[in-house]
Design a protein around this motif. Structure first.
Motif, PDB file in Angstrom:
ATOM      1  N   ILE A  33      45.924  40.424  16.526  1.00 20.55           N
ATOM      2  CA  ILE A  33      45.564  41.403  17.156  1.00 20.55           C
ATOM      3  C   ILE A  33      46.189  41.185  18.553  1.00 20.55           C
ATOM      4  CG2 ILE A  33      43.741  42.856  18.426  1.00 20.55           C
ATOM      5  CD1 ILE A  33      43.993  43.025  15.412  1.00 20.55           C
ATOM      6  N   LEU A  34      46.966  42.149  19.166  1.00 20.12           N
ATOM      7  CA  LEU A  34      47.545  42.125  20.412  1.00 20.12           C
ATOM      8  C   LEU A  34      46.860  41.872  21.422  1.00 20.12           C
ATOM      9  CD1 LEU A  34      50.373  42.434  22.047  1.00 20.12           C
ATOM     10  CD2 LEU A  34      49.572  44.724  22.496  1.00 20.12           C
ATOM     11  N   ARG A  35      46.891  40.840  22.391  1.00 17.18           N
ATOM     12  CA  ARG A  35      46.080  40.428  23.510  1.00 17.18           C
ATOM     13  C   ARG A  35      46.740  40.876  24.641  1.00 17.18           C
ATOM     14  NH1 ARG A  35      47.520  35.956  20.822  1.00 17.18           N
ATOM     15  NH2 ARG A  35      48.531  35.065  22.414  1.00 17.18           N
ATOM     16  N   MET A  36      45.558  41.406  25.409  1.00 16.06           N
ATOM     17  CA  MET A  36      46.120  41.630  26.984  1.00 16.06           C
ATOM     18  C   MET A  36      46.176  40.788  27.758  1.00 16.06           C
ATOM     19  SD  MET A  36      46.794  45.201  26.887  1.00 16.06           S
ATOM     20  CE  MET A  36      47.308  44.862  25.065  1.00 16.06           C
ATOM     21  N   PRO A  37      47.174  40.752  28.761  1.00 13.38           N
ATOM     22  CA  PRO A  37      46.876  39.712  29.946  1.00 13.38           C
ATOM     23  C   PRO A  37      45.587  39.887  30.441  1.00 13.38           C
ATOM     24  CG  PRO A  37      48.870  40.965  29.902  1.00 13.38           C
ATOM     25  CD  PRO A  37      48.089  41.887  28.982  1.00 13.38           C
TER      26      PRO A  37
END
Length: 492
Positions: A33-37
């Protein structure tokens, strides 16, 4: 030895990410899953700290790469959320092995706070600076702007996103739940060797045309997918690449509803099929996922001219964020819908309430800007291969001075290739492109514009910049900037 297409396919297959070829979609198949900064919200405290640090990042699941980042990040930095009309105190500490400067790209602040090449932070030192922000809400960013080293420092990871907010996005009907329906996407390309380490070793062609990679990273991650609710989703898009130009679209054919350009909201959404985004540019778009179907953010290859046979920027791409043969489209980010996530926004707003640019240019003086690249033998012989109006950048030479409060029209000539042109300390209005009408993507307030042959812009200079800390203007292909395609001016 560089990473080949076969290497990347083999590695992806070993990880169980690939079912076959063609039609490869690594990210879609199992990259996590793409992580946000991490989000640093300074809207109340009116202060934030950044610590530049060294670290190691394993991008491809094999060997780690020595990288730089900020705070807890080994690569890139946190998203800074700042009030759009505030005096915010910034503290930037340098713990990496060489000096760097940190530019607040898109902030309309005085030259002494701008973070240009005249303001390096020595190793072990801290730069304390007041950011006196008074401009419309926007998605802007920060990145190294070190003399002769900007390209290398951004490749290492010294960059991050800034959200300028007035806290009224709910009133506008815009998604604003960070990481759920409001996604920050830093799009970059990188090259890797066969061990999986990112490499930056620009040759003559890279210095001339700009360094492009063969793998796409989003927020510093390869093969990840975004998960969104069944409703309206906001994408804050930043082209953080050194040189690659993207032409972004939905593979499923969803309409992109553009609501913001570089430095502010539009008055109403503009419906487009694709969005061209050059290095340094930002845009915000809304996508409607209320039908519950997944999608893929893709890009087509953008040709950029020059002496190297028409100069396709790095060739084509392979699916799942890998570059392959010539032409065609390539994957940027798979987006899947999770119906269990609450959809806060269920329709595209009719109006956003932004102010469209309409500068008074009566009596404005004109200035010609020619962006020039050295070619062939001239390119090999010169230390600074690029120039503006025949002059390569020199730290101790001021190109010109502008009166504070004045409005000027700049006619920019890109000559032999397309150049993303950025001006510090201002936002500007694009008046024309190739002597014709302005494209929809450039209809709002800008600080960076892709000059494909010729463009005219109108600028009002409201922020002071003394000769000791002048504003820069330059091509945002970072190898061009480092190679001399930059100038500087004071505002007095």
């Amino acid at each position: 030895m560089p990473l080949t297409r076969r290497d990347l396919i083999k590695r992806a297959g070993a990880a169980g990410l690939v079912a076959g070829w063609p039609g490869l979609s690594l990210a879609q198949s199992g990259g996590g899953i793409l992580r946000m900064p991490p989000l640093v919200d300074a809207t109340t405290s009116r202060a934030f700290d950044l610590l530049a640090r060294t670290g190691e990042t394993n991008f491809l699941g094999q060997s780690a790469t020595s990288t730089w980042g900020f705070n807890d990040q080994t690569f890139l930095g946190p998203t800074l959320r700042l009030a759009h009309n505030s005096l915010t105190k910034a503290s930037v500490r340098n713990s990496v092995s060489e000096p760097f400067s940190l530019h607040w790209h898109g902030l309309e602040i005085p030259g002494q706070a701008d973070g240009g090449p005249h303001q390096p932070i020595a190793t072990g030192a801290t730069w304390a600076v007041d950011l006196n922000i008074d401009q419309p809400p926007a998605t802007v960013w920060y990145h190294s702007h070190t003399h002769l080293r900007t390209a290398d420092h951004v490749q290492k990871g010294l960059a991050g996103v800034i959200q300028l907010t007035d806290g009224r996005d709910d009133e506008r009907g815009l998604p604003s739940d960070y990481g759920t329906d409001d996604l920050t996407l830093v799009i970059q390309d990188r090259r890797f060797d066969r061990s999986g380490r990112a490499v930056y070793d620009p040759g003559m062609h890279d210095r001339m045309m700009g360094f492009t990679g063969d793998v796409i990273l989003v927020n510093g991650q390869f093969g990840a997918q975004a998960v969104v609710p069944k409703g309206i989703v906001r994408l804050r898009l930043l082209n953080g690449s050194n040189a690659r130009i993207y032409n972004l679209a939905s593979r499923a054919g969803r309409t992109l509803h553009m609501v913001s350009t570089d430095t502010g909201f539009l008055d109403r959404p503009i419906s487009i099929d694709s969005l061209q985004l050059a290095p340094g540019e930002r845009a915000e778009v809304l996508l409607d996922f209320s039908d519950g179907t997944s999608d893929m953010l893709v890009s087509s290859s953008i040709a950029n001219g020059g002496m190297m046979g028409g100069g396709m920027m790095g060739g084509g791409m392979m699916g799942g964020g890998m570059m392959g043969g010539s032409g065609g489209s390539f994957d940027i980010l798979p987006i899947s819908v999770d119906p269990s996530r609450r959809a806060r926004i269920d329709r595209i707003p009719e109006g956003i309430g932004g102010t469209m640019p309409d500068l008074d240019i009566r009596g404005a003086s004109r200035r010609d800007i020619a962006l020039q690249s050295g070619m062939g033998g001239m390119f090999r012989r010169r230390r600074n291969q690029h120039s503006i109006n025949g002059n390569s950048f020199e730290m101790d030479r001021l190109n010109f001075s502008v009166q504070r409060g004045a409005t000027e029209i700049w006619a920019i000539d890109g000559q032999n290739m397309a150049h993303p042109f950025h001006v510090h300390g201002v936002r500007f209005q694009v008046l024309s492109e190739n002597d014709g009408p302005v494209s929809s993507r450039n209809s709002g307030w800008k600080d960076t514009v892709l000059v494909n042959r010729r463009a005219e812009i109108a600028i009002r200079f409201d922020q002071p910049a003394p000769a000791s800390t002048p504003f820069m203007f330059h091509c945002h292909i970072l190898e061009h900037e480092d190679g001399g395609m930059m100038g500087q001016f004071s505002v007095v």
